[in-house]
Design an enzyme around this catalytic site. Structure first.
Site, PDB file in Angstrom:
ATOM      1  N   ASN A 427     -44.943  -4.457   2.742  1.00  0.00           N
ATOM      2  CA  ASN A 427     -44.212  -3.203   2.897  1.00  0.00           C
ATOM      3  C   ASN A 427     -45.181  -2.144   3.382  1.00  0.00           C
ATOM      4  O   ASN A 427     -46.300  -2.035   2.870  1.00  0.00           O
ATOM      5  CB  ASN A 427     -43.579  -2.764   1.579  1.00  0.00           C
ATOM      6  CG  ASN A 427     -42.768  -1.493   1.726  1.00  0.00           C
ATOM      7  OD1 ASN A 427     -43.308  -0.402   1.873  1.00  0.00           O
ATOM      8  ND2 ASN A 427     -41.451  -1.632   1.663  1.00  0.00           N
ATOM      9  N   SER A 450     -38.772  -3.173   4.572  1.00  0.00           N
ATOM     10  CA  SER A 450     -38.516  -1.734   4.508  1.00  0.00           C
ATOM     11  C   SER A 450     -37.571  -1.474   3.350  1.00  0.00           C
ATOM     12  O   SER A 450     -36.541  -2.147   3.214  1.00  0.00           O
ATOM     13  CB  SER A 450     -37.889  -1.248   5.822  1.00  0.00           C
ATOM     14  OG  SER A 450     -37.736   0.157   5.813  1.00  0.00           O
ATOM     15  N   GLU A 451     -37.926  -0.496   2.517  1.00  0.00           N
ATOM     16  CA  GLU A 451     -37.184  -0.320   1.267  1.00  0.00           C
ATOM     17  C   GLU A 451     -35.742   0.120   1.432  1.00  0.00           C
ATOM     18  O   GLU A 451     -34.968   0.098   0.470  1.00  0.00           O
ATOM     19  CB  GLU A 451     -37.912   0.632   0.311  1.00  0.00           C
ATOM     20  CG  GLU A 451     -38.216   2.001   0.844  1.00  0.00           C
ATOM     21  CD  GLU A 451     -39.641   2.124   1.346  1.00  0.00           C
ATOM     22  OE1 GLU A 451     -40.236   3.186   1.152  1.00  0.00           O
ATOM     23  OE2 GLU A 451     -40.157   1.160   1.943  1.00  0.00           O
ATOM     24  N   ASN A 452     -35.322   0.533   2.628  1.00  0.00           N
ATOM     25  CA  ASN A 452     -33.919   0.874   2.819  1.00  0.00           C
ATOM     26  C   ASN A 452     -33.063  -0.346   3.116  1.00  0.00           C
ATOM     27  O   ASN A 452     -31.895  -0.226   3.428  1.00  0.00           O
ATOM     28  CB  ASN A 452     -33.750   1.913   3.934  1.00  0.00           C
ATOM     29  CG  ASN A 452     -34.303   1.443   5.261  1.00  0.00           C
ATOM     30  OD1 ASN A 452     -35.402   0.918   5.335  1.00  0.00           O
ATOM     31  ND2 ASN A 452     -33.545   1.643   6.328  1.00  0.00           N
TER      32      ASN A 452
END
Length: 627
Positions: A427, A450-452
């Site tokens: 990440n 990606s954290e979304n």
């Protein structure tokens, strides 16, 4: 299929040259029906059907109906079932002479918008005469004493018309991606006020939630990141807005827990930070004094690690943006627009979903449904979508990677690229880390997260590849590599907290001797929020590498004995990479200098570092990826 009270109706069946009345039984058709293959070549034909509605009081709103066309006496339908929701019995059409309420399908109003017309495919009089067949219609209605699970609307204002002053609402999306544009616009028209809004971000001043802030309809926001919305910051500092900032992964999990009926849970995220300790200002008075402070969290230890108690979040309404829905109320999302929309759809008393398209039941494969209809209360098809892009980022066909090491940022990036290993899941934080993939060796495969809600990030798109539904955590347009996948934000942070991410690269304002990290707030400066950073450093299974310049703009060391800024994580950093050196960080013994940029001495590093450090016996020149 149906729940609630069914009302049998007298049906008029039409036969060429005569009209006669029959009463149909209450038995429903079989779920699996047979279509007459002989009708495939026939042209569509419009028919009017009149039926007795005396058993439904005039003016009563009927929440759902099921229409099926069939041949008498056979029960084989001529075409598929037509489902209608939200129509009214129109009293002006009643026939007083016969004391019957006659109505054709063109007078049934769908949500008070337009007329419903029934297309009886291949049912021409000529065909009926030649085969001596009759045509009829059966109608079941479900009345308000047992409302339909999903209601369909054509007017977004009516879809949110029962949101009252003081309501608590969740609004889906990440940045400007996947926000319910039409439903936000409807709230602007209703002028409902004193809203508590739960959202990942707060949009920008001229779009998304920023519009509701501009009309001062929001009094409290629970979010993880303000971004560039200076209006939100101004209202907060002026005492006009309450602001509760929470780590993004914790926010996603609190919403997921609310939808799952879990009242609270323990998380490692934010231990040792202001979130755990309490005391962050939630509301200011107009004179600048603090009116409300955040409360400290309960802490427990499990297997030698500390965890905070966080409470679930629910809401009165969730306003959600989907891609497609079917007439049964099942919803799917497109690309990274799934984000917070999925958990929010499950965590509110009433979920209102706006979609770009409504398709027939069966058009979406059951295994492809992202949110089943049990979580959906209302659906509306949006008229138009601007889909504004917050940070349009593109590349050119002939873009070349800079191979020079003279640039400070490039030097850091080319050293950071050596942290990648074949098959690794990584990440990348915004800023310098996002540039590191440009230097990944073509001989290895790294899965970028990606954290979304993306796994398998590709490069920035060409101009013709730009997709507003496909952005990274920095709100930039991106692409997806073959084999990549999309998922919701709560799923994404489960990967992070669960230790499934091997490496996280992120920037910092300060790193302490023992690996404490500060990278989300400078006291007295712009209020932004921590986003997902606290979650990214919360797992002991994930290697945390900080990439940053050795000193700040004031030439003050960023590697310090003890952080003076609010912490992002406690004893979480494993390695520091600057333009001058590489340090390994041990959580008990502290810093060790491992690599040194060519031309610098250990004394140079000591002068620009705010903490003592050990020197590795195998100290070597600072490495750079070979292109």
């Amino acid at each position: 299929m149906w729940c609630g009270k069914r009302v049998p109706l007298l049906i008029w069946a039409l036969k060429p040259a005569e009209v006669w009345m029959v009463i149909m039984s209450m038995e429903p058709f079989m779920e699996t029906v047979e279509r007459d293959p002989a009708l495939g070549h026939q042209e569509p034909h419009w028919k009017e059907f009149h039926f007795d509605l005396t058993q439904i009081p005039a003016g009563e709103a009927v929440t759902a109906a099921e229409f099926r066309i069939y041949k008498l006496p056979s029960t084989h339908p001529l075409n598929q079932t037509l489902h209608i929701s939200m129509f009214e019995v129109v009293p002006e059409q009643s026939n007083r002479e016969s004391d019957l309420f006659f109505l054709d399908l063109q007078t049934l109003r769908s949500g008070d918008e337009g007329w419903l017309v029934l297309d009886v495919t291949a049912a021409s009089d000529r065909w009926l005469l030649s085969r001596n067949k009759d045509l009829g219609l059966r109608l079941y209605v479900e009345t308000d004493d047992a409302p339909a699970r999903v209601r369909f609307y054509t007017d977004p204002v009516k879809a949110v018309g029962d949101i009252t002053d003081g309501s608590r609402i969740m609004i889906g999306g990440f940045g400007l991606c996947g926000i319910p544009e039409n439903l936000i616009g409807a709230l602007l028209k209703t002028r409902v006020k004193d809203l508590t809004v739960i959202s990942s971000n707060v949009g920008v001043e001229s779009f998304g939630l920023g519009l509701l802030l501009g009309t001062k309809q929001i009094t409290r926001i629970i979010c993880s990141y303000l971004g560039e919305n200076s209006l939100c910051e101004h209202q907060y500092l002026a005492g006009e807005l309450e602001l509760e900032i929470t780590p993004q992964g914790t926010l996603a999990e609190r919403i997921r827990a609310g939808g799952a009926g879990v009242p609270a849970f323990y998380t490692p995220t934010a231990y040792g930070t202001l979130v755990q300790e309490g005391g962050a200002p939630i509301r200011y008075l107009p004179d600048g004094h603090i009116a409300i402070l955040s409360q400290p969290r309960e802490v427990r230890e499990f297997r030698g690690q500390h965890y905070l108690l966080e409470h679930a979040i629910t809401a009165d309404f969730a306003l959600v943006k989907g891609w497609k829905a079917d007439w049964a109320g099942n919803v799917i999302f497109r690309a990274s627009a799934r984000n917070f929309n999925v958990p929010m759809c499950k965590a509110a008393r009433t979920s209102v979903v706006e979609v770009e398209e409504i398709v027939d039941v069966g058009s979406i494969a059951p295994e492809d449904i992202h949110v089943p209809n049990i979580y959906v209360d209302r659906i509306i098809q949006g008229e138009k979508y601007e889909k504004r892009i917050e940070r349009l980022t593109v590349r050119e066909e002939d873009d070349e990677i800079c191979t020079s090491s003279d640039n400070i940022r490039t030097r850091i990036i080319k050293r950071a690229a050596l942290e990648f290993e074949d098959g690794m899941y990584a990440n990348l934080g915004i800023g310098i880390p996002l540039l590191a993939p440009n230097y990944i060796s073509p001989n290895i495969t790294v899965h970028l997260h990606s954290e979304n809600g993306i796994l398998g990030l590709g490069p920035f798109p060409l101009k013709e590849e730009v997709d507003a539904d496909l952005i990274n955590a920095g709100k930039q347009t991106v692409t997806l590599l073959p084999g990549g996948s999309f998922f919701s934000s709560d799923e994404s942070f489960a990967m992070i907290r669960g230790g499934h991410i091997n490496l996280t690269l992120l920037g910092a304002m300060q790193v302490s001797k023992y690996g404490d990290l500060a990278n989300w707030m400078i006291p007295g400066k712009k209020v932004t929020g921590m986003g997902g950073a606290m979650d990214l450093v919360s797992s002991s299974k994930t290697r945390v590498v900080v990439t940053m310049e050795h000193c700040n703009k004031a030439n003050e060391p960023k590697i310090v004995e003890k952080c003076t800024m609010p912490l992002t994580g406690k004893r979480c950093v494993d390695r520091i990479i600057t333009e001058k050196a590489v340090f390994d960080v041990h959580k008990k013994t502290g810093l060790t200098l491992m690599e040194l940029w060519d031309g610098l001495t250990v004394e140079d590093i000591k002068k620009s570092t705010g903490s003592p450090f050990a020197i590795s016996p195998s100290l070597r020149p600072m490495q750079q990826v070979k292109m």
